[in-house]
Enzyme design. Structure first.
Site, PDB file in Angstrom:
ATOM      1  N   LYS A  18      34.984  -9.490   4.177  1.00 35.24           N
ATOM      2  CA  LYS A  18      34.060 -10.602   4.486  1.00 35.24           C
ATOM      3  C   LYS A  18      34.815 -11.942   4.435  1.00 35.24           C
ATOM      4  O   LYS A  18      34.758 -12.745   5.366  1.00 35.24           O
ATOM      5  CB  LYS A  18      32.901 -10.614   3.488  1.00 35.24           C
ATOM      6  CG  LYS A  18      32.029 -11.879   3.574  1.00 35.24           C
ATOM      7  CD  LYS A  18      31.093 -11.986   2.374  1.00 35.24           C
ATOM      8  CE  LYS A  18      30.338 -13.305   2.387  1.00 35.24           C
ATOM      9  NZ  LYS A  18      29.329 -13.380   3.467  1.00 35.24           N
ATOM     10  N   ILE A 437       7.554 -21.959   7.175  1.00 37.67           N
ATOM     11  CA  ILE A 437       7.484 -20.584   6.686  1.00 37.67           C
ATOM     12  C   ILE A 437       7.736 -20.463   5.177  1.00 37.67           C
ATOM     13  O   ILE A 437       7.345 -19.504   4.553  1.00 37.67           O
ATOM     14  CB  ILE A 437       8.459 -19.691   7.489  1.00 37.67           C
ATOM     15  CG1 ILE A 437       8.109 -19.761   8.984  1.00 37.67           C
ATOM     16  CG2 ILE A 437       8.447 -18.260   7.006  1.00 37.67           C
ATOM     17  CD1 ILE A 437       6.678 -19.420   9.338  1.00 37.67           C
ATOM     18  N   GLY A 438       8.420 -21.459   4.582  1.00 39.50           N
ATOM     19  CA  GLY A 438       8.594 -21.347   3.125  1.00 39.50           C
ATOM     20  C   GLY A 438       9.796 -22.049   2.558  1.00 39.50           C
ATOM     21  O   GLY A 438       9.663 -22.937   1.731  1.00 39.50           O
ATOM     22  N   HIS A 647       3.979 -13.360   6.753  1.00 44.32           N
ATOM     23  CA  HIS A 647       5.015 -13.702   7.731  1.00 44.32           C
ATOM     24  C   HIS A 647       5.810 -12.450   8.042  1.00 44.32           C
ATOM     25  O   HIS A 647       6.098 -11.652   7.149  1.00 44.32           O
ATOM     26  CB  HIS A 647       5.953 -14.771   7.149  1.00 44.32           C
ATOM     27  CG  HIS A 647       7.135 -15.050   8.040  1.00 44.32           C
ATOM     28  ND1 HIS A 647       7.008 -15.616   9.279  1.00 44.32           N
ATOM     29  CD2 HIS A 647       8.457 -14.813   7.870  1.00 44.32           C
ATOM     30  CE1 HIS A 647       8.203 -15.719   9.842  1.00 44.32           C
ATOM     31  NE2 HIS A 647       9.092 -15.244   9.004  1.00 44.32           N
ATOM     32  N   HIS A 701      17.479 -19.731  13.813  1.00 47.79           N
ATOM     33  CA  HIS A 701      18.790 -19.095  13.635  1.00 47.79           C
ATOM     34  C   HIS A 701      19.877 -19.807  14.426  1.00 47.79           C
ATOM     35  O   HIS A 701      21.029 -19.441  14.363  1.00 47.79           O
ATOM     36  CB  HIS A 701      18.719 -17.623  14.037  1.00 47.79           C
ATOM     37  CG  HIS A 701      17.758 -16.862  13.176  1.00 47.79           C
ATOM     38  ND1 HIS A 701      16.429 -16.727  13.518  1.00 47.79           N
ATOM     39  CD2 HIS A 701      17.905 -16.262  11.981  1.00 47.79           C
ATOM     40  CE1 HIS A 701      15.808 -16.056  12.562  1.00 47.79           C
ATOM     41  NE2 HIS A 701      16.679 -15.766  11.617  1.00 47.79           N
TER      42      HIS A 701
END
Length: 765
Positions: A18, A437-438, A647, A701
């Site tokens: 990674k 959304i949060g 959601h 995104h």
């Protein structure tokens, strides 16, 4: 003494790959640096398996991004937009396909069967010019051989490759992908011939699509493909590997009569039904690779039970034809338990990560050959027994409460339209209400505060003060933007599942239990080892604090039971539905406490509801039934005036829309900005939907900031199929990963678009 591993995690025990990938993508290191990290990881994995005594060690299961993308590179199936001009495919083209670049978007990514891993979907059509364009398989085989390890090269099988593809943009949706078989077989032949010439004696084709519901036309493609490959494969042992479910009877017949194939691999953990087919008719003289060590979970194998199964299978296929294997690639489990220094010793004794599973496979193979390691087997039996009898696993009260749920349907007292009326009287929202959304952006500063609090470098008092300041900033910003229903921004949360798991009993957490999700992205699933309950309120303190800062409605923010389940390593000693009902009861307590604290809008996210959908049609109704029931349990006890939101992400909604309606939420917000048309077509086709709905109006995104006009245009498209009084306006997902410089203008445009349309709607009235 035959043992085999289907595949192995690539990221490394401490996510070495990674960090190497991200450093390379950021231009901070060279291609050579990245290749060196990769080569070191591969050699250590091969050595580890060889030292453990594994006979059939896989090669070419390593990947810089994804094994299906590797196959696309192998076949030279690069979409024209990447400007590839032939020759060996290098990092430039490869990573552009995976991640996009400054001028063209990435290829689509989707879930690998029912796992949480995502693969890059090939884009094919009649005009693709296939060519042998990546020699990775042969290079890795030779690389292992030079280290003294003779491996079994692994390729994604030709039929599964085509069945997992999609028609490219501009190609007829009805185009038959299987019609390309004749074009890709010659390239598979080239690869096989090279591997043979380099000294390979075995080859593995992964054909996991054989566990799906396939019609006779698709099954025929397997027969055709392997008939065409037969002459090239002669002289090799050929293994066809299947995984993730049992193989249906018809597919089993097709598979076991394939030409030129000498060995068959089955997942006997998730596909125990295949055992009956093997006992019924397994072809004489062929090898059986028995996948008895679970590649998708972190529990230690019950060695004595596995050994009994193996002994029974030995009677059917013969001693020299039985190979002990993993149920699937170990890609889907954590890497090495050795790195878990903080885990409780008792719980640790119940677990096995990938490195430990290699040892289990070998121990079973040795025992089968008459060299049983008695000490290893008795330590395993003791751990199995301690897990069965541990008081930490069983909580009588929780078991009783969950059992009592069976009789009821858990629906709210009145229907959704009556509830929406009651809620509107209380909340007094405009038409086309706006919300988010949060989560709000998590700044470096904020992550530092959480890290320091965790490390006990700052006091609880300082921590609470810092988080409250952050919430207050987020509330002020939303008021300035004139958003209607606010959120507190979730500054106190690291992850939407981990945050709750840390406050529920029955959960354990790892430090390095990372699993690849896609590319360099890894997730660290919690471990559900015991009965789940909620000792104390989890979110009430923060939600109440946030509500006290504003006169506007403040949403409570919870993660739903099914999502907590699907994003965890789940106990395997009771059905998944039982565990979900327990989590639902814990969330129900939280919902009711939030309501008591004066929170009138409560969101219960079920982002992963669809992720748990079984692969086979025949099993889907049962899953959807208990998953939806679990959601209703969480909020069936609230008053009509309390508005329940949910959601959902990335769902291919259309096939489960009736289950979504059955969840009976008051408002549902949906991540759909990449597939507007698909989503709206459901409503166009006449599905009646009476609850509030907020299809995402901008894609969070991407760093792109959509204009007011563009957002208004999307809302208008939605208004063409949805009633004005049920439509909500919101982004499509949480804003945690974005920067404030992107979020402010984007949300400002969202609110402006909603206001513009309110004015237009008022004037047409």
């Amino acid at each position: 003494m035959a043992s085999h591993i289907v595949g192995y995690p690539r990221m490394g025990p401490k996510r070495e790959l990674k960090f190497a990938l991200e450093s390379f993508w950021d231009g901070k290191s060279s291609a050579e640096d990245l290749q060196k990290v990769a080569a070191d990881l591969r050699s250590s994995i091969w050595k580890q398996m060889a030292d453990a005594g594994i006979k059939h060690i896989p090669s070419n299961t390593f990947s810089y991004y994804d094994q299906v993308l590797d196959t696309t590179a192998l076949l030279g199936a690069v979409p024209p937009r990447y400007g590839w001009n032939g020759g060996e495919i290098g990092f430039d083209t490869y990573f552009s396909m995976a991640r996009g670049n400054a001028s063209v978007p990435a290829m689509e990514m989707t879930k690998w069967f029912d796992t949480n891993y995502h693969f890059i979907v090939p884009e094919l059509g009649p005009d693709v010019n296939f060519s042998y364009a990546s020699h990775k398989a042969i290079e890795e085989y030779k690389e292992a051989k030079a280290l003294g390890v003779d491996t079994i090269p692994v390729l994604v099988g030709p039929v599964s490759y085509l069945l997992l593809s999609k028609p490219a943009k501009g190609v007829e949706k009805s185009f038959s992908l299987l019609s390309l078989l004749g074009k890709i077989i010659p390239i598979y032949k080239e690869v096989i011939s090279e591997l043979k010439a380099a000294g390979a004696s075995w080859i593995q084709f992964d054909e996991p699509t054989l566990v799906m519901d396939l019609d006779s036309h698709k099954l025929q493609a397997f027969t055709d493909a392997y008939s065409h490959l037969e002459s090239t494969l002669s002289g090799l042992n050929v293994l066809i590997e299947t995984y993730f479910a049992d193989v249906p009877a018809e597919a089993f017949k097709t598979l076991t009569s394939l030409k030129g194939v000498t060995a068959f691999g089955f997942d006997l953990v998730r596909g125990a039904k295949t055992l009956d087919l093997i006992k019924g008719e397994f072809p004489k003289g062929k090898y059986l690779f028995a996948g008895l060590v679970d590649g998708r979970n972190i529990w230690a194998n019950d060695l004595s039970a596995s050994l009994s199964t193996l002994q029974a299978l030995e009677g059917i296929v013969g001693k020299d034809k039985l190979v002990v294997s993993t149920s699937c690639s170990l890609l889907h489990t954590a890497v090495d338990l050795v790195n878990e220094t903080k885990l409780d010793q008792e719980i640790k004794s119940w677990l096995a990560f990938a490195a430990q599973k290699i040892v289990e496979v070998n121990a079973l193979a040795k025992a089968l050959a008459g060299h049983k390691d008695e000490a290893f087997f008795s330590a395993n039996a003791a751990a199995q027994a301690s897990r069965k009898s541990s008081p930490r696993v069983t909580n009588e009260a929780v078991q009783k409460a969950a059992a009592a749920l069976k009789g009821s349907d858990h629906r709210r007292a009145t229907n959704v339209s009556a509830r929406l009326d009651a809620q509107q009287k209380k909340l007094n929202l405009p038409i086309l209400p706006t919300t988010t959304i949060g989560s709000f952006p998590q700044t470096i500063e904020l992550r530092r505060v959480r890290r320091e609090y965790k490390a006990k470098k700052i006091s609880e008092e300082e921590y609470v003060k810092a988080i409250k300041e952050e919430i207050s900033k987020v509330v002020k910003l939303q008021e300035e933007l004139d958003i209607d229903v606010l959120v507190h921004g979730e500054p106190e949360r690291n992850d939407m599942v981990e945050y709750f798991g840390e406050q529920l009993s029955g959960f354990a957490f790892t430090v390095n239990g990372w699993v690849q999700s896609y590319g360099s992205r890894c997730v660290k699933p919690p471990i559900i080892y015991g009965d789940v309950s909620r000792p104390n309120p989890m979110t009430v303190f923060w939600s109440s604090a946030a509500q006290s800062m504003t006169a506007r409605p403040m949403k409570g923010m919870l993660t739903g039971p099914v999502t907590i389940l699907n994003w965890s390593f789940v106990r395997n000693d009771q059905p998944r539905s039982e565990t979900t009902y327990q989590i639902a009861l814990a969330i129900k307590d939280e919902v009711e406490d939030l309501e008591k604290a004066g929170i009138n809008v409560i969101q219960i996210d079920e982002a992963a509801l669809r992720e748990g959908l079984p692969l086979r049609k025949s099993e889907q109704a049962f899953y959807l039934d208990w998953a939806v029931h679990s959601f209703r349990i969480t909020n069936c006890g609230v008053q009509d005036t309390t508005q329940i939101h949910t959601h959902m992400c990335y769902s291919n909604f259309n096939d489960i829309i009736h289950s979504i309606i059955d969840m009976d939420a008051d408002v549902i917000t949906i991540e759909n900005s990449r597939s507007d048309e698909k989503l709206l077509s459901v409503f166009r086709e006449g599905v009646k939907y009476g609850a509030g709905i907020g299809p995402g109006v901008y894609d969070i995104h991407s760093p792109r900031i959509p204009s007011t006009e563009e957002i208004a245009d999307r809302i208008n498209k939605m208004l063409a199929v949805l009633e004005t009084n049920i439509l909500w306006v919101n982004p499509d997902c949480g804003l945690k990963t974005r920067k404030y410089a992107e979020v402010k203008p984007a949300l400002s445009n969202v609110v402006a678009a909603a206001k513009l349309l309110r004015t237009q709607l008022a004037s047409t009235k």
